[in-house]
Motif scaffolding. Sequence first.
Motif, PDB file in Angstrom:
ATOM      1  N   UNK A 152       0.814  -1.222   0.000  1.00 46.84           N
ATOM      2  CA  UNK A 152       0.000   0.000   0.000  1.00 46.84           C
ATOM      3  C   UNK A 152       0.845   1.268   0.000  1.00 46.84           C
ATOM      4  N   UNK A 153       1.997   1.185   0.611  1.00 46.09           N
ATOM      5  CA  UNK A 153       2.838   2.366   0.834  1.00 46.09           C
ATOM      6  C   UNK A 153       3.871   2.503  -0.271  1.00 46.09           C
ATOM      7  N   UNK A 154       3.405   2.837  -1.460  1.00 48.42           N
ATOM      8  CA  UNK A 154       4.291   3.019  -2.601  1.00 48.42           C
ATOM      9  C   UNK A 154       4.494   4.506  -2.856  1.00 48.42           C
ATOM     10  N   UNK A 155       5.544   4.816  -3.606  1.00 49.00           N
ATOM     11  CA  UNK A 155       5.829   6.222  -3.925  1.00 49.00           C
ATOM     12  C   UNK A 155       4.595   6.850  -4.568  1.00 49.00           C
ATOM     13  N   UNK A 156       4.213   8.043  -4.058  1.00 49.13           N
ATOM     14  CA  UNK A 156       3.047   8.742  -4.571  1.00 49.13           C
ATOM     15  C   UNK A 156       1.783   8.525  -3.762  1.00 49.13           C
TER      16      UNK A 156
ATOM     17  N   UNK B 159       0.040  14.035   3.769  1.00 49.30           N
ATOM     18  CA  UNK B 159       1.406  13.723   3.384  1.00 49.30           C
ATOM     19  C   UNK B 159       1.471  12.938   2.099  1.00 49.30           C
ATOM     20  N   UNK B 160       2.677  12.799   1.590  1.00 51.68           N
ATOM     21  CA  UNK B 160       2.911  12.020   0.378  1.00 51.68           C
ATOM     22  C   UNK B 160       4.174  11.192   0.562  1.00 51.68           C
ATOM     23  N   UNK B 161       4.115   9.925   0.146  1.00 56.79           N
ATOM     24  CA  UNK B 161       5.281   9.051   0.177  1.00 56.79           C
ATOM     25  C   UNK B 161       6.205   9.475  -0.958  1.00 56.79           C
ATOM     26  N   UNK B 162       7.454   9.805  -0.616  1.00 54.11           N
ATOM     27  CA  UNK B 162       8.393  10.363  -1.585  1.00 54.11           C
ATOM     28  C   UNK B 162       9.272   9.336  -2.275  1.00 54.11           C
ATOM     29  N   UNK B 163       9.488   8.175  -1.643  1.00 52.44           N
ATOM     30  CA  UNK B 163      10.474   7.233  -2.179  1.00 52.44           C
ATOM     31  C   UNK B 163       9.887   5.840  -2.370  1.00 52.44           C
ATOM     32  N   UNK B 164      10.538   5.086  -3.238  1.00 53.43           N
ATOM     33  CA  UNK B 164      10.324   3.642  -3.291  1.00 53.43           C
ATOM     34  C   UNK B 164      10.973   3.059  -2.045  1.00 53.43           C
TER      35      UNK B 164
ATOM     36  N   UNK C  70      -6.674   0.338   3.685  1.00 53.05           N
ATOM     37  CA  UNK C  70      -6.377   1.763   3.501  1.00 53.05           C
ATOM     38  C   UNK C  70      -6.452   2.591   4.781  1.00 53.05           C
ATOM     39  N   UNK C  71      -7.030   2.061   5.864  1.00 56.08           N
ATOM     40  CA  UNK C  71      -7.261   2.845   7.082  1.00 56.08           C
ATOM     41  C   UNK C  71      -6.530   2.222   8.270  1.00 56.08           C
TER      42      UNK C  71
ATOM     43  N   UNK D 157      -5.941   7.765   6.489  1.00 56.64           N
ATOM     44  CA  UNK D 157      -6.435   7.119   5.269  1.00 56.64           C
ATOM     45  C   UNK D 157      -5.346   7.260   4.229  1.00 56.64           C
ATOM     46  N   UNK D 158      -4.960   6.145   3.614  1.00 54.46           N
ATOM     47  CA  UNK D 158      -3.954   6.162   2.566  1.00 54.46           C
ATOM     48  C   UNK D 158      -4.617   5.929   1.222  1.00 54.46           C
ATOM     49  N   UNK D 159      -4.440   6.870   0.298  1.00 55.80           N
ATOM     50  CA  UNK D 159      -5.032   6.755  -1.042  1.00 55.80           C
ATOM     51  C   UNK D 159      -4.171   5.818  -1.882  1.00 55.80           C
ATOM     52  N   UNK D 160      -4.716   5.348  -2.977  1.00 52.08           N
ATOM     53  CA  UNK D 160      -3.856   4.644  -3.929  1.00 52.08           C
ATOM     54  C   UNK D 160      -2.808   5.612  -4.488  1.00 52.08           C
ATOM     55  N   UNK D 161      -1.788   5.053  -5.049  1.00 50.93           N
ATOM     56  CA  UNK D 161      -0.701   5.856  -5.648  1.00 50.93           C
ATOM     57  C   UNK D 161      -1.276   6.880  -6.613  1.00 50.93           C
TER      58      UNK D 161
END
Length: 192
Positions: free
Chosen positions: A17-21, A56-61, A151-152, A186-190
């Motif tokens: 789930x926790x991919x860049x973007x 926030x946004x995940x910045x890295x692979x 996602x939650x 809540x984490x959105x898709x990439x």
Amino acid sequence: MSGSNATAEPFFDARDRMTRGTIEVGLVTGYAQATTAVGAGTSANRAAVFVLPRIGIVLTDPLGSEWYQGNVELLLEPVFARFTKPFAAEAAGGSFVLKYNFLSFGRWMPFWDAGAGMIWTNLAPRIPEQSTQFEFVLETGPGVHYFVTDRIPWTMGVRYHHISNADLGERNTGINGVLPYVGLSFFTPRVF
């Protein structure tokens, strides 16, 4: 086993789930208690309820390997606080927070974050530690997300929290505190 309606829950892994973007939107709340164990503060009689929305946004692979494999996330975290000790006062502002998410623990996603920001508060100049209403904030600490769905997650953590005017005023011993917090994200898709 014939006639059984039981189904196995599919394995969940935060790294899927926790991919860049990936975007995080969340809200945590906590209670900060001042301490004199760190710094030059003269009183632990400082406490506040904090409300911290976050995006926030995940910045890295994924970086690294084995148990410490993770990624870096950048958060914008507005802050609203209501001081209850030594008297009623407010604080409002925001921080930029960098967070390292550990991705090797299935539904559990430990993290460590560190941030810096600015606040306005009417606590100063009424206390001896601070003489200005404009303050800087430094914070760091561990936490964990537990994904209740794909996602939650519940979010729990604790931070060392420092408020200071960086010697811009005549008094600046700062307020050092411990800020435990809980909330949901809540984490959105990439997105890219």
